[in-house]
Design a protein around this motif. Structure first.
Motif, PDB file in Angstrom:
ATOM      1  N   VAL A 141     -10.047   2.283  -2.929  1.00 56.37           N
ATOM      2  CA  VAL A 141      -8.672   2.263  -3.441  1.00 56.37           C
ATOM      3  C   VAL A 141      -7.689   2.687  -2.353  1.00 56.37           C
ATOM      4  CG1 VAL A 141      -7.069   3.377  -5.046  1.00 56.37           C
ATOM      5  CG2 VAL A 141      -9.275   2.559  -5.865  1.00 56.37           C
ATOM      6  N   VAL A 142      -8.024   3.741  -1.621  1.00 47.76           N
ATOM      7  CA  VAL A 142      -7.141   4.221  -0.550  1.00 47.76           C
ATOM      8  C   VAL A 142      -6.996   3.160   0.539  1.00 47.76           C
ATOM      9  CG1 VAL A 142      -6.902   5.924   1.301  1.00 47.76           C
ATOM     10  CG2 VAL A 142      -7.583   6.654  -0.993  1.00 47.76           C
ATOM     11  N   GLU A 143      -8.100   2.550   0.922  1.00 48.47           N
ATOM     12  CA  GLU A 143      -8.043   1.503   1.952  1.00 48.47           C
ATOM     13  C   GLU A 143      -7.264   0.289   1.448  1.00 48.47           C
ATOM     14  OE1 GLU A 143     -12.125   0.831   2.824  1.00 48.47           O
ATOM     15  OE2 GLU A 143     -12.312   2.610   4.113  1.00 48.47           O
ATOM     16  N   GLY A 144      -7.470  -0.077   0.172  1.00 49.83           N
ATOM     17  CA  GLY A 144      -6.731  -1.180  -0.413  1.00 49.83           C
ATOM     18  C   GLY A 144      -5.241  -0.883  -0.473  1.00 49.83           C
ATOM     19  N   HIS A 145      -4.897   0.386  -0.726  1.00 45.32           N
ATOM     20  CA  HIS A 145      -3.486   0.771  -0.781  1.00 45.32           C
ATOM     21  C   HIS A 145      -2.822   0.603   0.583  1.00 45.32           C
ATOM     22  CE1 HIS A 145      -0.093   2.854  -2.683  1.00 45.32           C
ATOM     23  NE2 HIS A 145       0.105   3.398  -1.500  1.00 45.32           N
ATOM     24  N   GLU A 146      -3.537   0.940   1.633  1.00 47.92           N
ATOM     25  CA  GLU A 146      -2.982   0.764   2.974  1.00 47.92           C
ATOM     26  C   GLU A 146      -2.801  -0.714   3.295  1.00 47.92           C
ATOM     27  OE1 GLU A 146      -1.644   3.039   4.987  1.00 47.92           O
ATOM     28  OE2 GLU A 146      -1.961   4.277   3.209  1.00 47.92           O
ATOM     29  N   ALA A 187      -3.011   0.511  -7.648  1.00 47.32           N
ATOM     30  CA  ALA A 187      -4.280  -0.222  -7.661  1.00 47.32           C
ATOM     31  C   ALA A 187      -4.394  -1.094  -8.901  1.00 47.32           C
ATOM     32  CB  ALA A 187      -5.453   0.751  -7.584  1.00 47.32           C
ATOM     33  N   ARG A 188      -3.899  -0.608 -10.043  1.00 46.58           N
ATOM     34  CA  ARG A 188      -3.938  -1.420 -11.264  1.00 46.58           C
ATOM     35  C   ARG A 188      -3.041  -2.651 -11.129  1.00 46.58           C
ATOM     36  NH1 ARG A 188      -2.873   3.894 -14.197  1.00 46.58           N
ATOM     37  NH2 ARG A 188      -4.937   4.836 -14.396  1.00 46.58           N
ATOM     38  N   LEU A 189      -1.863  -2.470 -10.538  1.00 43.78           N
ATOM     39  CA  LEU A 189      -0.959  -3.598 -10.335  1.00 43.78           C
ATOM     40  C   LEU A 189      -1.566  -4.599  -9.361  1.00 43.78           C
ATOM     41  CD1 LEU A 189       2.337  -1.540 -10.112  1.00 43.78           C
ATOM     42  CD2 LEU A 189       1.754  -3.149 -11.938  1.00 43.78           C
TER      43      LEU A 189
END
Length: 288
Positions: A123-128, A162-164
């Motif tokens: 999730v953190v990597e996806g957020h970046e 992450a949900r969005l």
């Protein structure tokens, strides 16, 4: 199809490919799509509740299992256009790995998995990646007017973002599925679209083919699987086979389905950005 749609598609399909290839919590791309679909169905009632969205928006506050609505395997199969047996087999395997829980009511992605180190890291990597995607769009002048934040928060609500993002991936998958016909061909099509639209910016105007081996490595699939599904895309007229690999030719972008796909993608990206803005994510990014 506008020039803006094509430029935006080039950025967004490259981003989508990275997201799908990286997966969720170390899962392969197909299992990751299943988990996204199950989890989004589980929390659908909560996303319509302002207080619940605020309560479960941060990284360390996944919604508890008791607040999650189970979803049937039939519903998951229908939402992704997958054979029921494929979904049943994979979900049972995910349940054995404690990625989801199964009951008579259906499947639930438990809070224990959503709080696990592997999931949190993804999730953190996806957020970046999502933040970089927004920066790229903003630099290219592709960000339209966005709504003001509806939530007052000092921290970036990473789980809410992450949900969005999961919503965007699943909506994008619907359009891609319509063109590709199945999930594996969908994954290959994303890789080919990302390559084709990336090469539009080359000075020589030349599009490079993508090898079957490269697609297989990116998507963690066997070369034979990619070769078989690539042949289906060729039969559908979505790409051509060259000595160097697979390539989407310019005439494929004139297909009504492809024009619709890129227009829908532009709308889906705007919906993603509007959701991020409303949740206060973009304000936090811009203030960082």
């Amino acid at each position: 199809m506008t020039r803006r749609d094509r430029v935006l598609a080039g950025l967004s399909f490259a981003f989508l490919l990275d997201e799908m290839a990286t997966g969720v919590g170390g899962l392969d791309p197909l299992d990751a799509l299943l988990v996204l679909a199950i989890n989004q169905a589980n929390i659908a009632p909560l996303t319509r509740d302002h207080d619940a969205r605020a309560r479960y928006g941060s990284l360390d506050t996944p919604a508890p299992d008791g607040a999650r609505r189970p979803v049937s395997m039939n519903a998951v199969a229908a939402s992704l256009g997958l054979p029921f047996e494929t979904v049943r087999r994979r979900i049972r395997r995910l349940a054995a790995a404690q990625v989801c829980n199964l009951s008579a009511e259906g499947a639930v992605v438990p809070a224990s998995f959503l709080a696990s180190p592997s999931y949190i890291q993804s999730v953190v990597e996806g957020h970046e990646r999502l933040r970089r995607f927004y920066r790229e769009m903003d630099a290219a002048g592709l960000v339209e007017q966005l709504p003001p934040p509806a939530f007052d928060t000092d921290d970036i609500p990473i789980r809410a973002a992450a949900r969005l993002l999961a919503d965007y991936i699943l909506r994008a998958s619907e359009g891609l599925m319509r063109e590709a016909g199945n999930v594996i061909s969908l994954l290959a099509l994303v890789a080919l679209l990302a390559a084709a639209l990336r090469d539009e910016g080359r000075a020589d105007g030349h599009r490079r083919a993508t090898s079957v081996r490269q697609i297989a490595m990116t998507l963690k699939l066997s070369p034979e699987t990619v070769r078989r599904h690539g042949a289906e895309l060729v039969e559908e007229g979505l790409c051509i086979r060259t000595a160097a690999g697979l390539l989407i030719p310019e005439e494929a972008f004139d297909r009504p389905g492809m024009r619709r796909l890129l227009a829908e993608n532009a709308a889906n990206v705007q919906r993603l950005l509007a959701g991020l803005a409303e949740r206060g994510v973009i304000r936090a990014w811009d203030g960082a």
